[in-house]
Write a protein that holds these residues in place. Sequence first.
Motif, mmCIF file in Angstrom:
data_model
loop_
_atom_site.group_PDB
_atom_site.id
_atom_site.type_symbol
_atom_site.label_atom_id
_atom_site.label_comp_id
_atom_site.label_asym_id
_atom_site.label_seq_id
_atom_site.Cartn_x
_atom_site.Cartn_y
_atom_site.Cartn_z
ATOM 1 N N THR A 122 0.827 -1.207 0.000
ATOM 2 C CA THR A 122 0.000 0.000 0.000
ATOM 3 C C THR A 122 0.861 1.258 0.000
ATOM 4 N N THR A 126 -3.459 4.598 0.368
ATOM 5 C CA THR A 126 -4.223 3.349 0.281
ATOM 6 C C THR A 126 -4.024 2.522 1.550
ATOM 7 N N VAL A 157 -8.018 -0.528 -0.236
ATOM 8 C CA VAL A 157 -9.080 0.480 -0.270
ATOM 9 C C VAL A 157 -8.488 1.877 -0.154
ATOM 10 N N ASP A 158 -9.354 2.875 -0.396
ATOM 11 C CA ASP A 158 -8.920 4.265 -0.225
ATOM 12 C C ASP A 158 -9.193 4.718 1.207
ATOM 13 N N ASP A 162 -13.384 2.485 0.652
ATOM 14 C CA ASP A 162 -13.974 1.949 -0.573
ATOM 15 C C ASP A 162 -12.928 1.168 -1.363
ATOM 16 N N PRO A 163 -13.317 0.046 -1.959
ATOM 17 C CA PRO A 163 -12.335 -0.849 -2.579
ATOM 18 C C PRO A 163 -11.727 -0.285 -3.859
ATOM 19 N N ILE A 164 -10.439 -0.588 -4.043
ATOM 20 C CA ILE A 164 -9.725 -0.288 -5.270
ATOM 21 C C ILE A 164 -9.305 -1.584 -5.961
ATOM 22 N N LEU A 165 -8.813 -2.526 -5.149
ATOM 23 C CA LEU A 165 -8.342 -3.811 -5.667
ATOM 24 C C LEU A 165 -8.725 -4.897 -4.672
ATOM 25 N N ASN A 197 -18.566 -3.951 -7.737
ATOM 26 C CA ASN A 197 -18.831 -2.997 -8.795
ATOM 27 C C ASN A 197 -20.281 -2.505 -8.738
ATOM 28 N N ARG A 202 -18.136 3.205 -7.912
ATOM 29 C CA ARG A 202 -16.892 3.265 -8.678
ATOM 30 C C ARG A 202 -16.747 1.953 -9.440
ATOM 31 N N ILE A 204 -15.125 -1.412 -10.349
ATOM 32 C CA ILE A 204 -14.200 -2.416 -9.808
ATOM 33 C C ILE A 204 -14.012 -3.469 -10.885
ATOM 34 N N ASP A 206 -10.744 -5.017 -11.455
ATOM 35 C CA ASP A 206 -9.458 -5.703 -11.305
ATOM 36 C C ASP A 206 -9.383 -6.447 -9.978
#
Length: 387
Positions: A122, A126, A157-158, A162-165, A197, A202, A204, A206
Amino acid sequence: MSENGQTDASRDIRLSSTVDRLPQNTRLKHLVDAVTNDSFNDWYDERLFTENILEGRPYFNGASPIPATEKHSPSKLLQCHRKVRYYGQNAPQEGDSPQGLFWIGSEFEEEIIVPYLQEAVTTDSTYVRNSLWIDTRVPTSGGDEVRVKGVTDPAIVDSDGDPILVTEIKTTSSLEYLDGPKPHHKAQLHAYMHALNSEFDRSIQDGLLVYGSRDTLDVRAFHIPFDDRFWRENVVEWMAQQTQFRDNGELPPADPMFDWECGTCPFRRRCGEHDGKYRDEGFTGLLPGVTSYRKQQLAEYFDAYPDAKLTPTLAEQHPDLATEHGVYDWECATCGSTFPHNRIDGSEDASPPLCEDCASNGELSDLTVPRPEEQVVGTESRRASER
């Protein structure tokens, strides 16, 4: 707690005190003989039972609720339909428990991968969340909907959480022959991506599938972009087919999706993939002659089907369960006589006992116990198994 009010702990203290008064050689033999696989399994099962209550998750003790026909768990996707049906209906499991693999996988994720992601992956903006709940509905090609519900593995997450990966963490005996992501693991990760997603504002698209070697602790990671065609044609179609089996009350065909499934399946005897003695058995009933049911597996089966009973052979192995749940009688198909299990010595499999009434009339007839489909499991449980 025993019937006379004596706790297990007090009995253990009295037993320990008695053993300590024995001669040294006898005491040593007792200590050596006490270390067995059965005693270890009983100890570990009781430890998990107590831990679940301590951590506020007593719902983990006992059988899982039978899922709604349209509901699917990400961890079961793209696997043998029959095996998944057996699991969902709480069919009695046979043989070794996979809890050792579950424990190793959990420890690897929590004690190694999460700190690794936090400390080495991270950035300043993140973070890592242990898991995210998912619960989403998915339209099928036939116009119906299926539902995916479960919990993800760690996600990056940020600052708002909230999820990023999203990741999926798996352990394996060796990475040597791993040349790509396994399809059912890819399906599991796709379920996470699709649900997140849908649930977050946002995109998602990936995921990261991380395999860790249980022998070397080496890892191999695969970037998994969301593949809409794989999701729709493989995963959603699998869920729709499994839902149809459930809606129709069917036992799916014995058609494993992968070569390894039969060898590790806890239902291979009732399915017919073990020795051929039984085949295509339904969701309830213990297999006569099968002694590989572990005590905890039987306890979970009785939790799902409280009116079920033990077979005579299993009653000898687990007298406490026999007292609590009862035992099926021996039956004679020739004359119709029945005999209590504790009156007759014999095996249900290799050497079934002879009927005493037939023998007194000069006839030889083997006694049997009810086959799985003949064993009574109770009206309420039968209704649950048909939903």
